[in-house]
Design an enzyme around this catalytic site. Structure first.
Site, PDB file in Angstrom:
ATOM      1  N   SER A   1       0.858  -1.196   0.000  1.00 27.24           N
ATOM      2  CA  SER A   1       0.000   0.000   0.000  1.00 27.24           C
ATOM      3  C   SER A   1       0.884   1.234   0.000  1.00 27.24           C
ATOM      4  O   SER A   1       2.029   1.185   0.494  1.00 27.24           O
ATOM      5  CB  SER A   1      -0.872   0.019   1.256  1.00 27.24           C
TER       6      SER A   1
ATOM      7  N   TYR B   1      -1.953  -0.882  10.447  1.00 22.52           N
ATOM      8  CA  TYR B   1      -2.180  -1.243   9.039  1.00 22.52           C
ATOM      9  C   TYR B   1      -0.982  -0.843   8.176  1.00 22.52           C
ATOM     10  O   TYR B   1      -0.444  -1.680   7.436  1.00 22.52           O
ATOM     11  CB  TYR B   1      -3.456  -0.571   8.513  1.00 22.52           C
TER      12      TYR B   1
HETATM   13  P1  NDP Z   1     -11.526  -5.873  -0.342  1.00 24.74           P
HETATM   14  O1  NDP Z   1     -12.012  -5.752   1.070  1.00 24.74           O
HETATM   15  O2  NDP Z   1     -12.490  -5.642  -1.441  1.00 24.74           O
HETATM   16  O3  NDP Z   1     -10.827  -7.293  -0.559  1.00 24.74           O
HETATM   17  C1  NDP Z   1     -10.106  -7.935   0.459  1.00 24.74           C
HETATM   18  C2  NDP Z   1      -9.998  -9.406   0.086  1.00 24.74           C
HETATM   19  O4  NDP Z   1      -9.210 -10.068   1.075  1.00 24.74           O
HETATM   20  C3  NDP Z   1     -11.354 -10.085   0.046  1.00 24.74           C
HETATM   21  O5  NDP Z   1     -11.406 -10.952  -1.056  1.00 24.74           O
HETATM   22  C4  NDP Z   1     -11.384 -10.884   1.334  1.00 24.74           C
HETATM   23  O6  NDP Z   1     -12.145 -12.063   1.166  1.00 24.74           O
HETATM   24  C5  NDP Z   1      -9.904 -11.228   1.483  1.00 24.74           C
HETATM   25  N1  NDP Z   1      -9.578 -11.600   2.851  1.00 24.74           N
HETATM   26  C6  NDP Z   1      -9.667 -10.841   3.959  1.00 24.74           C
HETATM   27  N2  NDP Z   1      -9.342 -11.567   5.031  1.00 24.74           N
HETATM   28  C7  NDP Z   1      -9.044 -12.814   4.589  1.00 24.74           C
HETATM   29  C8  NDP Z   1      -8.658 -14.027   5.206  1.00 24.74           C
HETATM   30  N3  NDP Z   1      -8.485 -14.099   6.527  1.00 24.74           N
HETATM   31  N4  NDP Z   1      -8.441 -15.107   4.433  1.00 24.74           N
HETATM   32  C9  NDP Z   1      -8.622 -15.065   3.103  1.00 24.74           C
HETATM   33  N5  NDP Z   1      -8.991 -13.949   2.438  1.00 24.74           N
HETATM   34  C10 NDP Z   1      -9.203 -12.842   3.190  1.00 24.74           C
HETATM   35  O7  NDP Z   1     -10.307  -4.855  -0.425  1.00 24.74           O
HETATM   36  P2  NDP Z   1      -9.191  -4.584  -1.556  1.00 24.74           P
HETATM   37  O8  NDP Z   1      -9.475  -5.298  -2.794  1.00 24.74           O
HETATM   38  O9  NDP Z   1      -9.010  -3.127  -1.565  1.00 24.74           O
HETATM   39  O10 NDP Z   1      -7.911  -5.189  -0.827  1.00 24.74           O
HETATM   40  C11 NDP Z   1      -6.968  -6.018  -1.471  1.00 24.74           C
HETATM   41  C12 NDP Z   1      -5.595  -5.634  -0.978  1.00 24.74           C
HETATM   42  O11 NDP Z   1      -5.284  -4.320  -1.416  1.00 24.74           O
HETATM   43  C13 NDP Z   1      -5.430  -5.643   0.538  1.00 24.74           C
HETATM   44  O12 NDP Z   1      -4.205  -6.237   0.871  1.00 24.74           O
HETATM   45  C14 NDP Z   1      -5.395  -4.151   0.868  1.00 24.74           C
HETATM   46  O13 NDP Z   1      -4.708  -3.907   2.058  1.00 24.74           O
HETATM   47  C15 NDP Z   1      -4.706  -3.602  -0.360  1.00 24.74           C
HETATM   48  N6  NDP Z   1      -4.858  -2.172  -0.612  1.00 24.74           N
HETATM   49  C16 NDP Z   1      -6.089  -1.627  -0.880  1.00 24.74           C
HETATM   50  C17 NDP Z   1      -6.230  -0.272  -1.090  1.00 24.74           C
HETATM   51  C18 NDP Z   1      -7.563   0.370  -1.300  1.00 24.74           C
HETATM   52  O14 NDP Z   1      -7.645   1.621  -1.274  1.00 24.74           O
HETATM   53  N7  NDP Z   1      -8.628  -0.380  -1.526  1.00 24.74           N
HETATM   54  C19 NDP Z   1      -5.064   0.602  -1.096  1.00 24.74           C
HETATM   55  C20 NDP Z   1      -3.816  -0.059  -0.834  1.00 24.74           C
HETATM   56  C21 NDP Z   1      -3.730  -1.393  -0.617  1.00 24.74           C
HETATM   57  P3  NDP Z   1     -13.074 -12.780   2.257  1.00 24.74           P
HETATM   58  O15 NDP Z   1     -13.637 -11.714   3.133  1.00 24.74           O
HETATM   59  O16 NDP Z   1     -14.102 -13.475   1.412  1.00 24.74           O
HETATM   60  O17 NDP Z   1     -12.181 -13.738   2.966  1.00 24.74           O
END
Ligand code: NDP
Length: 255
Positions: A150, A163
């Site tokens: 990030s 975070y």
């Molecule tokens: P979302 O919340 O849309 O997606 C997060 C994903 O992670 C979901 O598919 C969720 O699936 C999965 N996840 C969470 N916890 C678990 C777990 N314990 N086991 C397996 N899967 C898990 O957010 P983003 O798409 O934005 O996030 C994706 C990545 O991008 C993250 O690492 C985030 O930190 C990073 N990021 C995002 C930014 C933003 O502005 N959106 C900016 C910078 C980085 P489920 O709940 O079904 O398990």
């Protein structure tokens, strides 16, 4: 490779966090350019729907409902990928959670959840899939480990210390893993997105953090998950000799 209509043909891509946001978009994008994709997240219903859509469009998808924080489940997922799709040669290690946790409120459960998913979960996926990536690179000449970090890894965001520290871990780990894996043909990259419109911010409950998020939502156009998916597709389809090691992708107006 980038000029081919299906630059990911004959590749097996594992995407964690594939049930929404960036992971879902990346799974669609990699499948559209020819990869067989393994979809990892906890919400099996969302993964099943995505897999059906990918297959309807002519792709190949395998659903692996698993919690990345569970090392045994990730090892089982890796065995299932190898048995059903063949050896993985691309891991998009992307599952993550962002919670606002002002430090003096001692929300230790939230700290632990971010550490469990963003750091331990990331390592569990690496531990489960690196043997396949190394073997694939030996056979095909290249494999990819792409970790989602990030912009927070480089910046200060009030209330988000745990975070952003977890993401600084991801960036620094990625840089260091290149020393171990680069000589074996495995490219390692960290992608550092700025604000992307996903479900990520939906887990934030802290009033001050919500006010900040509402403010930046009104004043600038956020990235879309497809923008990050395009970046993943680009860096994993470059010639084998090229490793983009750290890519920051920002909304144009986010400073
Ligand atoms: P979302 O919340 O849309 O997606 C997060 C994903 O992670 C979901 O598919 C969720 O699936 C999965 N996840 C969470 N916890 C678990 C777990 N314990 N086991 C397996 N899967 C898990 O957010 P983003 O798409 O934005 O996030 C994706 C990545 O991008 C993250 O690492 C985030 O930190 C990073 N990021 C995002 C930014 C933003 O502005 N959106 C900016 C910078 C980085 P489920 O709940 O079904 O398990």
């Amino acid at each position: 490779m980038t000029n081919s209509p299906a630059p990911h043909a004959n590749r097996v891509a594992v995407v964690t966090g594939a049930s929404s946001g960036i992971g879902e978009a990346a799974a669609r994008r990699l499948a559209a350019s020819g990869a067989a994709v393994a979809l990892v997240a906890r919400r099996a219903d969302r993964l099943e729907t995505l897999a059906k859509e990918i297959e309807r469009d002519g792709g190949t998808a395998l659903v692996l409902a698993a919690d990345v924080a569970d090392a045994d489940a990730m090892r089982a997922a890796a065995a299932e990928v190898e048995a059903k799709l063949g050896r993985a040669d691309l891991l998009f290690n992307n599952a993550g959670v962002m919670l606002a946790a002002p430090i003096d409120e001692l929300a230790t459960g939230d700290w632990q959840r971010m550490i469990d998913v963003n750091m331990t979960g990331l390592m569990n996926a690496i531990g489960a899939f690196v043997p396949q990536l190394v073997a694939s690179a030996a056979e095909k000449g290249v494999a990819d480990l792409v970790n989602t970090s990030s912009i927070g890894a480089q910046a200060v965001f009030p209330s988000f210390a745990v975070y952003v520290a977890s993401k600084a871990y991801v960036t620094h780990l990625s840089k260091n893993l290149r020393a171990d894996l680069g000589p074996k043909g495995v490219r390692v990259a960290a992608i550092e997105p700025g604000l992307v419109e996903t479900e990520l911010q939906g887990h934030v409950t802290d009033a001050g953090a919500l006010e900040w998020l509402d403010g930046v939502r009104e004043t600038l156009t956020w990235l879309k998950p497809a923008d990050i998916a395009e970046t993943v597709a680009f860096l994993t389809s470059l010639p084998a000799r090229v490793n983009l090691q750290q890519i920051t992708v920002m909304p144009t107006a986010q400073v």
